[in-house]
Write a protein that holds these residues in place. Structure first.
Motif: not given
Length: 612
Positions: A485-494
């Motif tokens: 799971r990755a609720p905050l996605g990636t730093h880049e995209r977020f």
RNA sequence: GCCGAAGUAGCUCAGCUGGUAGAGCAACGGUUUCGUAAACCGUAGGUCACGGGUUCAAAUCCCGUCUUCGGCUCCA
């Protein structure tokens, strides 16, 4: 129009504006044929903000041609031809196609090749209809507006290319985009909105607000974070670490590369190979060593986490086990797909892997979803959609692990949990991860751009491949289920998303520069007072700066406002004498003087509570 | 990766059909000591993305490469 994939029921639901835009596509084709009679058309549907028509034409249409085409379109609209529907038999339709009479102004030497292909793909028994406006006749299921004159205001917007039916093995067509509205006012509003959207583009804001750079010498898709961007990342990471700690996660750390053996075991090679950077060859036993070891940059954290799981014997009492890491991953995305921060080749993922027994699956999955919803609330995201991606049984062993039974079981399980959770979700076939079904979270930024921001995946493949087990109550070894799971996605995209979402006007807790202190004049006592306040803020971990220069106060404010600094402390003699500061907040203006201690306390509280 | 477009100072941009690069802001130096979105004067700053070609002469024309953008395909 010719998009045969939509069912007749879907077409009947075409909204008024979609009918208008789709009709505009026919008018576009009419205009193009008047200028280039040899044009061959494929599909011309309405899309979210307008319409397009795919055309095959030796002449390269460029925006300079738009004026000419639009003039023809205007003439067609002015002529106010009715859109006439005709139903024909399959054979009649094919005969017309052979005469080049479909999507044309009359018979032609060249057959209407795309239209013939489309007819051949229409299921038996389905009605085949044509639409005529003036001399133009097109294979089309409709519906349309009554007359060309009903198309109020339109404009062609851009040309792009697209493969016929979206398959890169098919010929490339020119896709002419346009938009249309009922009247000119709405059209103008739309373009004004686009102008606004441009101002919020994360690439523009990222440059203006000194968030990140992408440098050619470093490489395409490899962003470097300036201090202001890194500050946002630090805040997000802090948020994630606190949230995950409270939810019973444990943090782990893993390497950025590993030997080929690891990814052969995980299945990334071969299933994910084209998305990985090519290997580095290392002669571990010196130059004369003939056998090179291959190392790969990691594209996903999971294999590393699985190794950590496997390192120690696990009991059912240890489960669920939740390993979290903000891991750096590298993926070799195709060059044409790179897009600002939204599509990059190096990314820092808000990753975690949860290992559990089948009985624990539902509660773990629900807990993860709840975490998502809490984050969305914090960031004020109202529009989101869970996309439940399943596998395609015809691609087992190629795109997906060849485990038909496990696919069935896990998809069933996930579907049930989604149903019971009451979340807003939609099921899409053929988009699962190679190791299991997944739920991607789509969000829409304020400017209407859609992102897959987060992901929640079930993995039945890797735990087996890594031979992960736990000793169950009955003393047998069992394989755990794994959730990625990755609720905050990636730093880049977020961060890219947040830039657009907030238009760079971050809430105080996320703001790259939280407080800027500026003096009116550079009198020595005033400078001391400002420095003292700055030190006090920094001692409390507030990102603050002081502007002590000789510029006029208006200039200092202007610069701070342009950088969207959240809070400004304006300090003049009057403030110093009262041990106060004048507070100004970005977007709110001057809030007046406050005692120093009170102003600082308010800042600290807002940060601590992560106020919106 | 594919099709198309673009790349001029730190930023935003000008530079007509080839004649040898310019503005505003930022930076730096000085003057100004000021109360809520730009004080004034001056200085410095460019292998015109990179490489090759055509030409007496190339930012400008041609070819190649890199990067970015609009799409296609793909995805966090």
């Amino acid at each position: 129009m010719s998009d045969e994939r939509k069912t007749p029921e879907m077409r009947a639901q075409m909204t008024e504006i979609e009918r208008l835009r789709h009709s505009a596509a026919h008018v576009l084709a009419t205009a193009i044929l008047k200028i280039w009679p040899e044009a061959q058309f494929a599909a011309g549907p309405p899309v979210e903000n307008g319409f397009y028509y795919d055309v095959d034409l030796p002449h390269r249409i460029s925006p300079e041609d738009f004026e000419k085409i639009e003039a023809e379109m205007k003439a067609e609209i002015k002529a106010n031809h009715p859109f006439e529907r005709m139903e024909v038999s399959r054979e009649e339709a094919l005969e017309m196609g052979r005469k080049g009479r479909l999507a044309s102004l009359g018979d032609r030497e060249q057959p209407s090749k795309f239209k013939i292909d489309i007819i051949e793909n229409i299921p038996e028994g389905e009605t085949i209809s044509l639409y005529r406006n003036g001399d133009f006749v097109d294979l089309c299921a409709g519906p349309h507006v009554m007359r060309t004159g009903n198309i109020g205001a339109f404009r062609l917007t851009n040309v792009a290319s697209a493969y016929y039916k979206g398959d890169e093995k098919n010929p490339q067509l020119q896709r002419i985009y346009g938009t249309a509205f009922k009247n000119k006012t709405q059209l103008d509003e739309y373009f004004a909105m686009l102008e606004e959207a441009k101002k919020r583009d994360h690439r523009k804001l990222g440059k203006e607000l000194e968030i990140y750079i992408i440098d050619e010498d470093v490489g395409p898709g490899l962003p470097l974070w300036l201090p202001r961007g890194a500050a946002i990342i630090e805040e997000l990471e802090k948020l994630a670490k606190e949230t995950e700690f409270a939810a019973g996660y444990q943090r782990v750390r893993s390497t950025n590369l590993a030997r080929e053996a690891l990814y052969l075991k995980s299945g990334h090679l071969p299933y994910y190979k084209e998305s990985m950077f090519p290997p580095m060859e290392v002669h571990e036993h010196g130059e004369e060593d003939s056998v090179a070891q291959r190392y790969y940059l990691k594209a996903m954290n999971c294999p590393h986490h699985h190794k950590l799981y496997a390192a120690i014997p696990r009991s059912y009492r240890d489960l669920p086990l939740r390993f979290a890491e903000y891991g750096f991953c590298h993926r070799y995305e195709q060059s044409g797909e790179l897009f600002g921060l939204m599509r990059v080749r190096s990314m820092q993922m808000n990753d975690a892997h949860l290992y559990m027994t089948p009985e624990q699956f539902e509660s773990e999955f629900n807990a993860v979803n709840e975490m998502y919803l809490n984050y969305f609330k914090l960031f004020g995201l109202e529009k989101y959609l869970m996309r439940f991606s399943t596998h395609d049984p015809t691609k087992l062993g190629q795109k997906f692990l060849d485990e038909p039974e496990l696919w069935k079981q896990t998809e069933e399980m996930t579907r049930n949990v989604l149903k019971n959770s009451g979340l807003n979700y939609e099921e899409v076939p053929n988009e699962a991860a190679f190791y299991g079904p997944k739920v991607d979270v789509q969000v829409w930024s304020v400017i209407g751009r859609e992102f897959t921001i987060a992901t929640n995946q079930v993995d039945f493949g890797q735990p087996r491949r890594f031979n992960l087990t736990y000793k169950d109550k009955d003393n047998t070894e069992k394989t755990p289920i794994c959730i990625h799971r990755a609720p905050l996605g990636t730093h880049e995209r977020f961060v890219g998303f947040l830039l657009e979402h907030y238009a760079g006007n971050f809430p105080l807790w996320l703001s790259p520069e939280q407080v800027r202190i500026m003096t009116i004049g550079d009198d020595a006592a005033l400078v001391d007072y400002a420095r003292k306040i700055g030190n006090e803020l920094r001692a409390n971990f507030v990102r603050s700066d002081v502007d002590l220069g000789t510029d006029k106060i208006n200039g200092k404010i202007q610069r701070a406002e342009q950088m969207k600094v959240h809070t400004m402390f304006v300090i003049g003699k009057r403030d110093m004498e009262a041990d106060a500061v004048s507070v100004r907040v970005h977007g709110k203006g001057n809030l007046g003087a406050k005692p120093r201690a009170e102003a600082i306390a308010e800042v600290l509280l807002s940060i601590k509570e992560r106020r919106p």
